[in-house]
Enzyme design. Structure first.
Site, mmCIF file in Angstrom:
data_model
loop_
_atom_site.group_PDB
_atom_site.id
_atom_site.type_symbol
_atom_site.label_atom_id
_atom_site.label_comp_id
_atom_site.label_asym_id
_atom_site.label_seq_id
_atom_site.Cartn_x
_atom_site.Cartn_y
_atom_site.Cartn_z
ATOM 1 N N GLU A 83 8.892 -45.415 5.400
ATOM 2 C CA GLU A 83 9.146 -46.256 6.267
ATOM 3 C C GLU A 83 10.602 -46.813 6.047
ATOM 4 O O GLU A 83 11.374 -47.367 7.051
ATOM 5 C CB GLU A 83 8.303 -47.731 5.887
ATOM 6 N N HIS B 212 -4.711 -52.682 5.026
ATOM 7 C CA HIS B 212 -4.734 -52.332 6.442
ATOM 8 C C HIS B 212 -4.993 -53.571 7.111
ATOM 9 O O HIS B 212 -5.608 -53.344 8.352
ATOM 10 C CB HIS B 212 -5.679 -51.245 6.836
#
Length: 325
Positions: free
Chosen positions: A60, A130
């Site tokens: 990321e 998540h």
């Protein structure tokens, strides 16, 4: 107009942005031929080629740094962070580079062409890696815009506006609505202005404010309250940074009460910033303390997800408490 879900609306917006601007580049983990973990980018590599829609390594920080590099050279960079929970390794690039690029150069160069897309929130049994809602982390960073849509129509118009905005934007997508929300969306190109809240429903007794997936929650709570004779005004904030103080304050001055609902934890959540500002703007108009119905101050639980979520019943009880204060 077409009846499509939020994922299809997002895909349509991405395709339209790439079609109308050949400098637009889309990238992220598995976004190429696979179409991303939620299939939001399905078909775009086939349509625009591997040079404009492609996979990145699983990093990321690298995705964000690459986006900054592209945008600083005049490209329009759309970077997907696969889950909002994964955005934290990229915080250094986003907060210390993306947000400050324009300021450190006196606008000699900037990365205003960057848009970070990322699915956020719970409700899909995703557990604590998540399901997080990290929007508040970025609202205190000058130089970033933060946008959250509530339905398919809003998603397309706000995403197109975000991509074309001359400032870096983080676009949080409520993933539990990806396929659950279906609505009429124009086939053509349109934008929804950033920084403007929307009055979704008029009311006179209390203002309910939310964004993203929690909008359907406060609408359900308002319907429950209506059976008790309580008239709720419903606002969708849509853009969290910069947020529309004027529209919210105007509503609260009319109703005398404010309830803010968000999925992120209570402590440090964006509701606190809204509450502080509105009590300054509307102190003499308030009939009761500003109420916050939020997620719990705990890591996001898997087995106790329903208990964690700020649902319609919790919101309804808070509405009654505010009105009868």
């Amino acid at each position: 107009m077409a009846e499509i879900n939020m994922l299809q609306a997002i895909n349509d917006a991405l395709s339209m942005a790439m079609e109308t601007d050949d400098k637009t580049i889309l990238f992220g983990e598995d976004v190429g031929h696979f179409g991303g973990v939620f299939r939001a980018t399905s078909g775009l590599q086939d349509k625009y080629g591997r040079d404009r829609c492609f996979n990145t390594p699983l990093t990321e920080q690298g995705i964000a740094g690459f986006a900054n590099g592209l945008a600083s050279n005049g490209m329009t960079a759309i970077a997907e962070i696969q889950f909002a929970d994964y955005i934290f390794p990229a915080i250094d690039q986003i907060v210390n580079e993306t947000a400050k690029f324009r300021y450190r150069s006196g606008n000699e160069f900037n990365v205003g062409g960057v848009t970070f897309r990322t699915p956020y929130g719970g409700g899909i049994a995703g557990g604590h890696y998540h399901s997080q809602s990290p929007e508040a982390y970025f609202t205190q960073t000058a130089g970033l815009k933060v946008v959250v849509p509530r339905n398919a129509y809003q998603a397309k118009g706000l995403l197109l506006a975000s991509i074309r905005d001359k400032n870096p934007v983080i676009f949080f997508e409520p993933k539990r609505l990806y396929r659950a929300n279906i609505g009429e969306v124009p086939d053509g190109d349109y934008e929804i202005e950033l920084g403007k809240a929307e009055v979704v429903r008029e009311g006179k007794d209390i203002t309910l404010l939310a964004w993203g997936a929690q909008m359907e929650i406060i609408e359900k709570a308002a319907d429950m309250a209506a059976k008790e004779g309580i008239s709720c005004e419903i606002l969708d904030l849509r853009t969290l940074a910069p947020w529309d103080v004027e529209t919210v304050a105007t509503s609260v001055k009319k109703t005398g009460r404010l309830l803010i609902n968000h999925e992120a934890p209570l402590t440090g959540g964006f509701a606190g910033e809204i509450a502080a500002t509105i009590q300054e703007e509307c102190f003499l108009y308030l009939e009761s303390p500003i109420s916050r119905v939020c997620g719990l101050d705990t890591p996001y639980p898997l087995i106790h997800e329903k208990e964690y979520m700020p649902d319609a019943l919790k919101t309804f009880e808070a509405i009654k408490a505010s009105v009868t204060f």
